[in-house]
Design a protein around this motif. Structure first.
Motif, mmCIF file in Angstrom:
data_model
loop_
_atom_site.group_PDB
_atom_site.id
_atom_site.type_symbol
_atom_site.label_atom_id
_atom_site.label_comp_id
_atom_site.label_asym_id
_atom_site.label_seq_id
_atom_site.Cartn_x
_atom_site.Cartn_y
_atom_site.Cartn_z
ATOM 1 N N GLY A 1 -72.974 28.203 78.356
ATOM 2 C CA GLY A 1 -74.072 27.422 77.811
ATOM 3 C C GLY A 1 -74.277 26.106 78.521
ATOM 4 N N THR B 1 -75.721 23.437 81.377
ATOM 5 C CA THR B 1 -76.944 23.184 82.130
ATOM 6 C C THR B 1 -76.635 23.239 83.619
ATOM 7 N N LEU C 1 -73.093 22.771 85.719
ATOM 8 C CA LEU C 1 -72.516 23.769 86.613
ATOM 9 C C LEU C 1 -72.029 23.141 87.912
ATOM 10 N N VAL D 1 -72.530 35.395 87.058
ATOM 11 C CA VAL D 1 -73.665 34.801 86.359
ATOM 12 C C VAL D 1 -73.492 34.923 84.852
ATOM 13 N N ARG D 2 -73.021 36.087 84.405
ATOM 14 C CA ARG D 2 -72.829 36.291 82.969
ATOM 15 C C ARG D 2 -71.759 35.346 82.424
ATOM 16 N N ASN E 1 -73.247 31.754 82.346
ATOM 17 C CA ASN E 1 -74.239 31.621 81.279
ATOM 18 C C ASN E 1 -73.591 31.587 79.905
#
Length: 377
Positions: free
Chosen positions: A351, A353, A357, A344-345, A348
């Motif tokens: 950046g 959307t 993804l 997840v990190r 994210n």
């Protein structure tokens, strides 16, 4: 005490603390009851279906001319009640609707018990609110009647119409009747043959099956359970029916510690939703992405003559402007991840959307960097 020994002692302490930290941060193995993991083979429900009439509607029923089966059903029902309708009569009733009635007959259901039914409009009725379902036989797949449905329909929607305007909340052409069907015939349920009972896991998994077998053998002794395949577990149960029920009640409450689930990412392409479980990992990869957008604008230009009396005409001409915009993309580096929080990190950090993804995860899977099954719904 030598300096070499002190350095070794400090190194051992650091490694030991790191190992203890990893053990403390490790996700605990989940323990679930067999009742939540599996079902008993042979213990199942059966769907029922029927065709009936709903009466008592406030002018929101079927239009008989457009739904001839409603008129035919109404004529047949009246004839069974001793009312003879002259042949060729065109009844213009608006308080009757033809409906389909469905229900589920649970396992071990006995005559006299009640079940819920769902009533759905079949014709062009506007609403079933306030209607009453007349006696409707519910049949199984073999054509036999297993329940009789009747009662007042509960509709969760609401609507109003006046002066050509209308408003509606939720669905008006369907409703439920709580305990609206009475069981007339039971379905024999056999779940044990010669003392052998089979458990069917909800998901196919060799590891989960072996965990269930090990838990049952620890609880009831070796040889009680054995796996047939990745989904079915065989149990040696008592031969007496009463003892079998007591045995299964204990089996359902046995706790099983499951192995980690198969890594999986589920993508909903319509809503842009991405869901992944905790076993998903990503290998080291580099990603470059950018957004390309095309803007089309239309307008009108008015051309007038230079002189008021020059004999020219005012002309309106359409204009179209097309502009292409491209956001500057860059090459992003993603390091190897060990758990879901790292995944997840890393995502994210891009950046991107949720819609971006979708394409990124698909490309990571194609490149072999996504260590998970990818399912698109």
């Amino acid at each position: 005490m030598s300096k070499t020994f002190i350095r070794r002692w400090q190194t051992w302490l650091r490694n030991g603390a790191a190992a203890l930290l990893c053990l403390g941060l490790a996700a605990p193995v989940a323990a679930e009851r067999i009742k939540d993991l599996a079902t008993i083979q042979g213990v199942r429900s059966n769907p029922l279906i029927g065709y009936g009439l709903v009466v008592g509607l406030d002018g929101t029923g079927d239009q008989v001319r457009q739904t001839p089966f409603t008129q035919q059903s109404l004529t047949n029902m009246l004839s069974q009640l001793g009312v003879t309708v002259p042949q060729g009569t065109n009844m213009q009733v608006r308080n009757v609707a033809a409906v389909m009635v469905t229900a589920t007959l649970p396992a071990f259901a006995q005559p006299g018990q009640t079940v819920d039914v769902v009533v759905s409009a079949m014709g062009n009725a506007k609403s079933l609110r306030g209607g009453t379902l007349l006696m409707t036989p519910l049949k199984g797949a073999n054509g036999q009647v297993y329940a009789i449905a009747q009662g007042n329909i509960l509709v969760g929607g609401a609507g109003a119409e006046a002066g050509g305007s209308s408003v509606q909340v939720n669905q008006l052409n369907g409703g439920i009747i709580s305990n609206g069907a009475v069981v007339e015939r039971s379905v024999p349920t056999t779940f044990a043959r010669d003392g052998i009972i089979r458990l069917e896991l909800n998901h196919t998994d060799f590891g989960a099956t072996q965990s269930v077998v090990a838990a049952l053998n620890r609880r009831f002794g070796p040889g009680t359970a054995m796996s047939s395949d990745a989904r079915v577990v065989q149990l040696r149960a008592p031969l007496e029916p009463a003892a079998q029920s007591a045995f299964l009640s204990q089996v359902e409450n046995v706790d099983v510690r499951l192995p980690p689930a198969r890594a999986k990412v589920v993508i909903n392409a319509r809503t842009g939703t991405v869901v992944m479980n905790r076993t998903v990992t990503i290998d080291e990869a580099a990603i470059a992405y950018g957004n390309l957008s095309v803007v089309i604008s239309r307008g009108m230009d008015v051309d007038q003559p230079d002189t008021p009396f020059g004999g020219g005409q005012t002309v309106v001409t359409p204009t179209t402007d097309i502009e292409m915009r491209s956001d500057q993309g860059s090459l992003q580096h993603i390091s190897t991840s060990a758990n879901l929080s790292d995944v997840v990190r890393a995502l994210n950090a891009l950046g991107a959307t949720p819609q971006d993804l979708l394409a990124i995860l698909q490309n990571l899977k194609s490149a072999g960097a996504l260590r998970a099954d990818l399912e698109i719904v």
